[in-house]
Design a protein around this motif. Structure first.
Motif, short mmCIF file in Angstrom:
data_model
loop_
_atom_site.label_atom_id
_atom_site.label_comp_id
_atom_site.label_asym_id
_atom_site.label_seq_id
_atom_site.Cartn_x
_atom_site.Cartn_y
_atom_site.Cartn_z
N MET A 1 -5.67 9.53 -8.83
CA MET A 1 -5.98 8.85 -10.10
C MET A 1 -5.87 9.85 -11.25
SD MET A 1 -10.13 8.37 -9.74
CE MET A 1 -10.09 7.76 -8.06
N ASP B 1 -5.32 0.66 -15.30
CA ASP B 1 -5.80 -0.11 -14.15
C ASP B 1 -7.29 -0.42 -14.32
OD1 ASP B 1 -3.35 -0.12 -12.59
OD2 ASP B 1 -3.67 2.03 -12.40
N LYS C 1 1.58 2.00 -3.50
CA LYS C 1 0.35 2.46 -4.15
C LYS C 1 0.05 3.92 -3.86
CE LYS C 1 -3.28 -0.69 -5.11
NZ LYS C 1 -4.41 -1.45 -4.63
N LEU D 1 -13.56 4.02 -6.68
CA LEU D 1 -12.18 3.76 -7.09
C LEU D 1 -11.18 4.23 -6.02
CD1 LEU D 1 -12.48 4.77 -10.85
CD2 LEU D 1 -12.03 2.48 -9.99
N SER E 1 0.84 -1.19 0.00
CA SER E 1 0.00 0.00 0.00
C SER E 1 0.88 1.25 0.00
CB SER E 1 -0.92 0.01 1.22
OG SER E 1 -0.14 -0.06 2.39
N LEU F 1 -3.79 5.89 -9.85
CA LEU F 1 -4.58 4.89 -10.56
C LEU F 1 -4.75 5.40 -11.98
CD1 LEU F 1 -5.99 2.32 -9.45
CD2 LEU F 1 -8.07 3.66 -9.23
N LEU G 1 -6.65 5.49 -15.36
CA LEU G 1 -7.98 5.19 -15.89
C LEU G 1 -8.08 5.57 -17.36
CD1 LEU G 1 -10.04 6.76 -12.97
CD2 LEU G 1 -9.34 4.37 -13.19
N LYS H 1 1.51 6.16 -6.50
CA LYS H 1 1.34 5.85 -7.92
C LYS H 1 -0.13 6.02 -8.26
CE LYS H 1 2.15 2.31 -11.41
NZ LYS H 1 0.80 2.34 -11.98
N LYS I 1 -11.28 1.65 -3.24
CA LYS I 1 -10.62 0.42 -3.67
C LYS I 1 -9.11 0.60 -3.64
CE LYS I 1 -10.94 -2.84 -7.52
NZ LYS I 1 -11.42 -3.00 -8.91
N ASP I 2 -8.67 1.78 -4.03
CA ASP I 2 -7.23 2.04 -4.10
C ASP I 2 -6.61 2.15 -2.71
OD1 ASP I 2 -5.01 2.43 -5.83
OD2 ASP I 2 -4.94 4.52 -5.23
#
Length: 206
Positions: free
Chosen positions: A114, A132, A6, A200, A3, A11, A13, A9, A203-204
């Motif tokens: 994102m 992603d 993450k 989203l 995580s 997301l 789309l 970085k 979720k991320d």
């Protein structure tokens, strides 16, 4: 993937949809919801418009194809139409410039949760692997037809030709990860966008 990694970085789309589905409207809604949007077509239009940075190179390669308003699309189109070598020469000017703009966009928004990439021909060009998640903007065929035929200069024949070049909407819906239905009101479409952004983000964070 941890995580930790993450968190910095974004997301990635991809946003796509057939002609008349409302993709530009939905992209603007994502932007208003705080999601940075990269529109390659808009970047190309700007670089080929008045005082655009690609004008000198395009004029040098295709004399007479530009004027004070930038690229004369009809003249340039007539010069490259059906000529693979000339088309390749034009792409050699445009594609690296777009890639540079995209890299600048990525670097400028590296801390965003994102990023949205507005790509009309995402499935047609086979680019979905780089994202992603892929979001498909869709509406019923009769709604799409009504919208497109209301455009200036559009004819049923032109519309059919454009459709024949695009992956069918039904297939896009199957291949996409999320669908935004634009057959409803603008307020309802905006609510769908807001809900998807929240989904989203949640979720991320997992």
């Amino acid at each position: 993937m941890s995580s930790d990694h993450k968190s910095h970085k974004p997301l990635m789309l991809g946003l796509t949809g057939s002609i008349g589905m409302g993709k530009s409207t939905v992209a603007a809604m994502f932007e208003k919801a705080g999601v940075p949007v990269f529109d390659a077509d808009a970047e190309v239009r700007a670089m080929q418009g008045p005082d655009g940075e690609l004008i000198p190179a395009i004029e040098a390669a295709f004399p007479g194809s530009t004027d004070s308003m930038g690229v004369d699309r009809e003249k340039l189109g007539a010069l490259v139409f059906g000529d693979k070598e000339k088309l390749a020469a034009l792409e050699a000017i445009v594609h690296p410039a777009v890639a540079a703009k995209r890299l600048k966009f990525l670097n400028s928004n590296a801390d965003a949760a994102m990023l949205l990439f507005d790509i009309p021909l995402l499935f047609e060009r086979g680019g979905e692997e780089g994202f992603d998640a892929v979001i498909v903007v869709s509406a019923p065929p009769e709604t799409q037809r009504e919208r497109v035929l209301a455009r200036p200069g559009m004819t049923p024949e032109k519309f059919e030709h454009i459709l024949s070049l695009q992956v069918p909407d039904s297939e896009k819906r199957e291949r996409g990860d999320h669908i935004i239905d634009t057959s409803t009101t603008l307020a309802e479409t905006k609510a769908q966008v807001g809900a998807l952004v929240e989904q989203l983000l949640a979720k991320d964070r997992i």
